[in-house]
Design a protein around this motif. Sequence first.
Motif: not given
Length: 322
Positions: A25-28, A208-213, A218-219, A232-235
């Motif tokens: 969880a911490i790594q994530s 951030f939500a889009m990043r997690f989803i 699609i990882d 998402t980084h830059y947004v």
Amino acid sequence: MSYLRVFAVLCILACHIRNEASIGAIQSLGQLFNIGVQIFLIISAFCFGKQGTIDNIKFWYFKRIKRIAFPYETFFIILAVIYIIKNVKMLWINWISCLFFVQGMHVGVLGADHTWFMTTLMICYILTPLIEKIWKRIQYKKTKWGILVGLLIVPFIMAYLLPNYIFFITYHVCFYAIAYYVGSNWERLGKSTNKSAVIYFIVMCLAFAMRFIGRVMIDGTKLYNLVVVNYTHYVAAACIFMLFSIIFSKAKMLKIVQLVDGISFEIYLCHYMFIVGPVSVMYITGNWIINSIIAVCIALLFAVILHKLSKGIRKILRVHST
């Protein structure tokens, strides 16, 4: 900008330290913290844009190189000494590429793998006078908006056309140019309200939500690794920038913030070798939290020493050149 720089430094520290945690969880949490370099790049572009016209390009380049090169090269000299003392094998081609800022994503020097960003930073610095001239010559608002939209689209195209190792060090230029434009037009674009802050916060959360989803769905795909992650980084970084500009616009400068801000680049340079590098302290005790605190404290102390040392070298060279 001081509070934002300190926040960016904390993000970088947290992102690298959480890698050494044994709890998944911490790594994530790296999904939240790994936006520090994007914030730094936005700050640089914004400040250069706000400063206005670059009258003397040679002097501008000299000033940038002087601020970056002295602590950077001094750091690598110290790291080389540590390698020699600890009898760590050195691949000289990797070291030489680092010394000339051309390492890109393939650093290959334990304790300095995070310096991939320096290649990107130098590319942005080299192109800054050109970016300034382009924005200055464009008079029509529609043309400017067209270029801004184009700059937003280009990274998507680059993700599918360029090899990864080239894409990762070049796509940042597009967002850098946008941040430069915002800085150069801050009097017009920087008028924000509490309502604006709420909007920025919501957009940041959505990024951030889009990043997690995206990671769940699609990882491992090019769409996620090169497009979703980087946009998402830059947004998120841009929203954080705007939030800080609103929240801390009239904040009193704290001495600790001023201190950390003054050595933020040195902290960035040296912290990694105490987390992952040849002098890592992340396993000095059996407690990850204690090890993290030790690593941060040593990194801060070393950053102060590096700052003073590189400053002293600059003074010595200045005396001998006169």
